[in-house]
Enzyme design. Structure first.
Site, mmCIF file in Angstrom:
data_model
loop_
_atom_site.group_PDB
_atom_site.id
_atom_site.type_symbol
_atom_site.label_atom_id
_atom_site.label_comp_id
_atom_site.label_asym_id
_atom_site.label_seq_id
_atom_site.Cartn_x
_atom_site.Cartn_y
_atom_site.Cartn_z
ATOM 1 N N VAL A 191 0.833 -1.209 0.000
ATOM 2 C CA VAL A 191 0.000 0.000 0.000
ATOM 3 C C VAL A 191 0.869 1.260 0.000
ATOM 4 C CG1 VAL A 191 -1.799 1.277 1.236
ATOM 5 C CG2 VAL A 191 -1.873 -1.223 1.186
ATOM 6 N N LYS A 249 -6.549 -1.557 9.513
ATOM 7 C CA LYS A 249 -7.842 -1.853 10.157
ATOM 8 C C LYS A 249 -7.653 -2.433 11.551
ATOM 9 C CE LYS A 249 -7.175 -4.025 6.870
ATOM 10 N NZ LYS A 249 -6.848 -4.824 5.658
ATOM 11 N N GLU A 262 -10.194 5.600 5.710
ATOM 12 C CA GLU A 262 -11.022 5.092 4.604
ATOM 13 C C GLU A 262 -10.491 3.772 4.047
ATOM 14 O OE1 GLU A 262 -13.985 6.612 2.835
ATOM 15 O OE2 GLU A 262 -13.846 4.456 2.569
ATOM 16 N N ILE A 314 -12.919 1.173 -2.166
ATOM 17 C CA ILE A 314 -14.334 1.597 -2.149
ATOM 18 C C ILE A 314 -14.519 2.697 -1.091
ATOM 19 C CG2 ILE A 314 -16.729 0.868 -1.798
ATOM 20 C CD1 ILE A 314 -15.906 -1.982 -2.431
ATOM 21 N N GLY A 371 -0.803 -9.744 -3.835
ATOM 22 C CA GLY A 371 -0.733 -8.676 -2.822
ATOM 23 C C GLY A 371 -2.055 -8.428 -2.111
ATOM 24 N N GLU A 399 -3.148 -10.582 3.749
ATOM 25 C CA GLU A 399 -2.374 -9.990 4.840
ATOM 26 C C GLU A 399 -1.075 -10.786 4.994
ATOM 27 O OE1 GLU A 399 -3.572 -7.210 6.697
ATOM 28 O OE2 GLU A 399 -4.890 -7.282 4.980
ATOM 29 N N LYS A 419 -12.936 -4.998 10.004
ATOM 30 C CA LYS A 419 -13.662 -4.068 9.130
ATOM 31 C C LYS A 419 -15.099 -3.886 9.616
ATOM 32 C CE LYS A 419 -10.751 -5.167 5.166
ATOM 33 N NZ LYS A 419 -10.506 -6.133 4.092
HETATM 34 P P1 NDP Z 1 3.102 -4.874 3.594
HETATM 35 O O1 NDP Z 1 3.558 -5.928 4.498
HETATM 36 O O2 NDP Z 1 3.202 -5.068 2.128
HETATM 37 O O3 NDP Z 1 3.854 -3.501 3.924
HETATM 38 C C1 NDP Z 1 4.161 -3.068 5.214
HETATM 39 C C2 NDP Z 1 5.507 -2.386 5.136
HETATM 40 O O4 NDP Z 1 5.767 -1.753 6.377
HETATM 41 C C3 NDP Z 1 6.634 -3.363 4.842
HETATM 42 O O5 NDP Z 1 7.494 -2.832 3.841
HETATM 43 C C4 NDP Z 1 7.334 -3.453 6.199
HETATM 44 O O6 NDP Z 1 8.704 -3.727 6.096
HETATM 45 C C5 NDP Z 1 7.104 -2.055 6.723
HETATM 46 N N1 NDP Z 1 7.287 -1.984 8.170
HETATM 47 C C6 NDP Z 1 6.998 -2.933 9.094
HETATM 48 N N2 NDP Z 1 7.338 -2.480 10.310
HETATM 49 C C7 NDP Z 1 7.855 -1.242 10.148
HETATM 50 C C8 NDP Z 1 8.398 -0.287 11.030
HETATM 51 N N3 NDP Z 1 8.504 -0.511 12.330
HETATM 52 N N4 NDP Z 1 8.839 0.878 10.515
HETATM 53 C C9 NDP Z 1 8.768 1.128 9.187
HETATM 54 N N5 NDP Z 1 8.269 0.249 8.309
HETATM 55 C C10 NDP Z 1 7.816 -0.915 8.771
HETATM 56 O O7 NDP Z 1 1.600 -4.539 4.012
HETATM 57 P P2 NDP Z 1 0.462 -3.890 3.105
HETATM 58 O O8 NDP Z 1 0.985 -2.728 2.390
HETATM 59 O O9 NDP Z 1 -0.239 -4.946 2.369
HETATM 60 O O10 NDP Z 1 -0.572 -3.425 4.235
HETATM 61 C C11 NDP Z 1 -0.308 -2.310 5.047
HETATM 62 C C12 NDP Z 1 -1.552 -2.012 5.864
HETATM 63 O O11 NDP Z 1 -2.635 -1.720 4.969
HETATM 64 C C13 NDP Z 1 -2.037 -3.179 6.717
HETATM 65 O O12 NDP Z 1 -2.603 -2.657 7.882
HETATM 66 C C14 NDP Z 1 -3.103 -3.824 5.868
HETATM 67 O O13 NDP Z 1 -4.072 -4.473 6.627
HETATM 68 C C15 NDP Z 1 -3.699 -2.607 5.203
HETATM 69 N N6 NDP Z 1 -4.360 -2.864 3.947
HETATM 70 C C16 NDP Z 1 -3.756 -3.619 2.982
HETATM 71 C C17 NDP Z 1 -4.365 -3.836 1.781
HETATM 72 C C18 NDP Z 1 -3.741 -4.647 0.717
HETATM 73 O O14 NDP Z 1 -4.420 -4.924 -0.280
HETATM 74 N N7 NDP Z 1 -2.496 -5.061 0.821
HETATM 75 C C19 NDP Z 1 -5.691 -3.263 1.505
HETATM 76 C C20 NDP Z 1 -6.234 -2.464 2.573
HETATM 77 C C21 NDP Z 1 -5.585 -2.290 3.744
HETATM 78 P P3 NDP Z 1 9.164 -5.289 6.108
HETATM 79 O O15 NDP Z 1 8.622 -5.882 4.860
HETATM 80 O O16 NDP Z 1 10.634 -5.191 6.131
HETATM 81 O O17 NDP Z 1 8.571 -5.887 7.331
HETATM 82 N N1 HSE Z 2 -6.227 -8.735 3.131
HETATM 83 C C1 HSE Z 2 -7.259 -7.810 2.891
HETATM 84 C C2 HSE Z 2 -8.257 -8.413 1.940
HETATM 85 C C3 HSE Z 2 -6.694 -6.551 2.318
HETATM 86 O O1 HSE Z 2 -7.959 -9.458 1.364
HETATM 87 O O2 HSE Z 2 -9.340 -7.875 1.773
HETATM 88 C C4 HSE Z 2 -7.684 -5.474 2.270
HETATM 89 O O3 HSE Z 2 -8.025 -5.027 3.512
#
Ligand code: NDP
Ligand code: HSE
Length: 433
Positions: A15, A102, A126, A133, A184, A187, A202
């Site tokens: 994200v 979330k 959001e 959405i 991607g 979780e 959610k």
């Molecule tokens: P990812 O695991 O892809 O990304 C999280 C990133 O944060 C990683 O690069 C991780 O590094 C980094 N990170 C972890 N700990 C730290 C820290 N202490 N300081 C700085 N950076 C850190 O997760 P997503 O992007 O998929 O998801 C992020 C959030 O968004 C979650 O809460 C998820 O539930 C939510 N979300 C995700 C969606 C999706 O489709 N992926 C959709 C909607 C919400 P490292 O990899 O080295 O651990």
């Molecule tokens: N893991 C979540 C899903 C990401 O599959 O809907 C979006 O919150």
């Protein structure tokens, strides 16, 4: 706020990196539309992400949290620890926060939002529900005239993807999950998706958005999709249903229901046609009637779209009150006290139709003894299907009319004890009643 909006991002994964990429790609268009020049001043991740954030990259989160020029902190790292501490520190430093997380909002939203109200900053989330959405914005703004009676939706992209692939392309659960992870959607720990925790978070957030109160997560009934087998999917198909993981929030003005579980949905219902990683949410308002929101609920770019809309909302509206200097409850519409905790309707009293798949020894009178138990417990049967037998064991699917959960559970307990019943293989709720 000035025309230039300095943003700091924490977490450059799926994200966060999309947020940085889209802000850069669409900078001119955003400026033309909103008059706001949104710049990522600092972007933090544990691993070197200069390839994503260029010179804005930092490994030190304090470069984001303590930078006086950063007005908005975007938290896209996920999890509770240390995300919650980072969010609270950003708030304490006078920064608004936009998060896609979330889990932290569902578990600690009450404390975080109260801290933000007291500090005179905003916390928007959001992206935490249904990715791209704009459901929270719609509920808070466009639908604010309504009493929201019901929200019923497919709010988890990963499980919808898995169930779609198992149903349409006969994938195994493992094959479908692997693909969802590669895309991607899932979780970091897929347990959150497949066991329904993600949908539960959610649901709690949606319940908060429509009531203003908070739900204790342990009060939410939650069931994931790991017990759904290809056999259930095939039986459901044969009798005209599709299996989906549903989140249900229902408010009849007296009692609030919040629950997450697989559900057999009639194949002609619009939710039955929502496939792959798509999410859809049905909303029933007392004034507007029925609405359906549909779109990509997971994935970097759709989720970043929601994060950026929150950034622009904060930047456009600015802080709505002045924290300690605020004149009280009346001047800004904020009640600075903690929001109330909500009491949920007991699952025992929730009514639903049911699909029950059981294995019985293939003898005369078995059906009669099962029917007799249901009858004694005042549970009424709608349909029975038996698909052959291997000579000794028969598989039977029973569809029940709407009955109270408590009565169903009592009947199932008694049926499981019948000598001729080998096992109750699965129990799934049916329909959106
Ligand atoms: P990812 O695991 O892809 O990304 C999280 C990133 O944060 C990683 O690069 C991780 O590094 C980094 N990170 C972890 N700990 C730290 C820290 N202490 N300081 C700085 N950076 C850190 O997760 P997503 O992007 O998929 O998801 C992020 C959030 O968004 C979650 O809460 C998820 O539930 C939510 N979300 C995700 C969606 C999706 O489709 N992926 C959709 C909607 C919400 P490292 O990899 O080295 O651990
Ligand atoms: N893991 C979540 C899903 C990401 O599959 O809907 C979006 O919150």
């Amino acid at each position: 706020m000035s025309n230039i909006v300095n943003v700091g991002v924490i977490g450059l994964g799926t994200v966060g990196s999309s947020v940085v990429k889209i802000l850069k790609r669409n900078r001119k268009e955003i400026l033309a539309k909103t008059g706001l020049d949104v710049r990522v001043k600092k972007a933090c991740d544990l691993r070197d992400k200069r390839s994503v954030a260029g010179s804005a990259y930092t490994k030190n989160v304090n470069d984001v949290l303590n930078d006086p020029e950063i007005e908005i902190v975007v938290e896209t790292m996920g999890g509770v620890t240390p995300a919650k501490q980072f969010i609270l520190k950003a708030i304490a430093n006078g920064k608004s926060v936009v998060t896609s997380n979330k889990e932290v909002i569902a578990k600690h939203g009450r404390e975080i939002i109260s801290a933000a109200d007291n500090a005179g900053v905003q916390v928007l989330f959001e992206a935490s529900v249904c990715g791209g959405i704009p459901i929270i914005h719609a509920l808070r703004n466009s639908l604010s005239a309504n009493n929201i009676k019901e929200i019923c939706g497919i709010v988890n992209g990963t499980t919808n993807y898995i169930l779609s692939k198992m149903s349409g392309e006969k994938f195994t659960f493992e094959e479908a999950l692997k693909q969802a992870q590669e895309k991607g959607y899932a979780e970091a720990d897929p347990t959150n998706d497949v066991e329904g925790y993600d949908a539960m978070y959610k649901s709690a957030i949606l319940a908060h958005v429509v009531t203003g109160g908070f739900v204790d997560l342990k009060d939410i009934y939650r069931e994931g999709i790991t017990k759904i087998s290809p056999i259930d999917i095939a039986y459901a198909k044969n009798i005209g249903y599709v299996i989906k993981l549903l989140a249900v929030i229902r408010n009849d003005g007296k009692e609030l229901e919040v629950r997450v579980h697989p559900t057999l949905i009639e194949k002609d219902h619009p939710l039955a046609k929502v496939s792959d990683n798509y999410n859809a949410v049905f909303v029933k308002g007392d004034a507007v009637g029925d609405l359906m929101f549909y779109g990509q609920g997971a994935g970097g770019d759709p989720t970043a779209s929601a994060v950026i809309s929150d950034i622009l909302e904060v930047a456009c509206t600015g802080s709505s009150c002045e924290g300690d200097d605020c004149c009280g409850d009346d001047c800004c519409g904020h009640d600075h006290a903690l929001a109330p905790m909500l009491k949920l309707k007991s699952m025992d009293n929730v009514k639903s139709r049911y699909y029950i798949r059981l294995e019985t020894y293939d003898k005369p009178g078995v059906m009669a003894s099962i029917a007799s138990v249901f009858s004694k417990k005042k549970v009424s049967i709608r349909e029975v299907v038996q698909h052959g037998s291997d000579g000794s064991v028969a598989e039977i699917v029973i569809i029940l009319h709407a009955n109270r959960e408590k009565d169903i559970q009592a009947a199932l307990k008694a049926i499981a004890k019948l000598n001729d019943v080998k096992k109750i293989s699965n129990v799934i709720r049916v329909g959106i009643d």
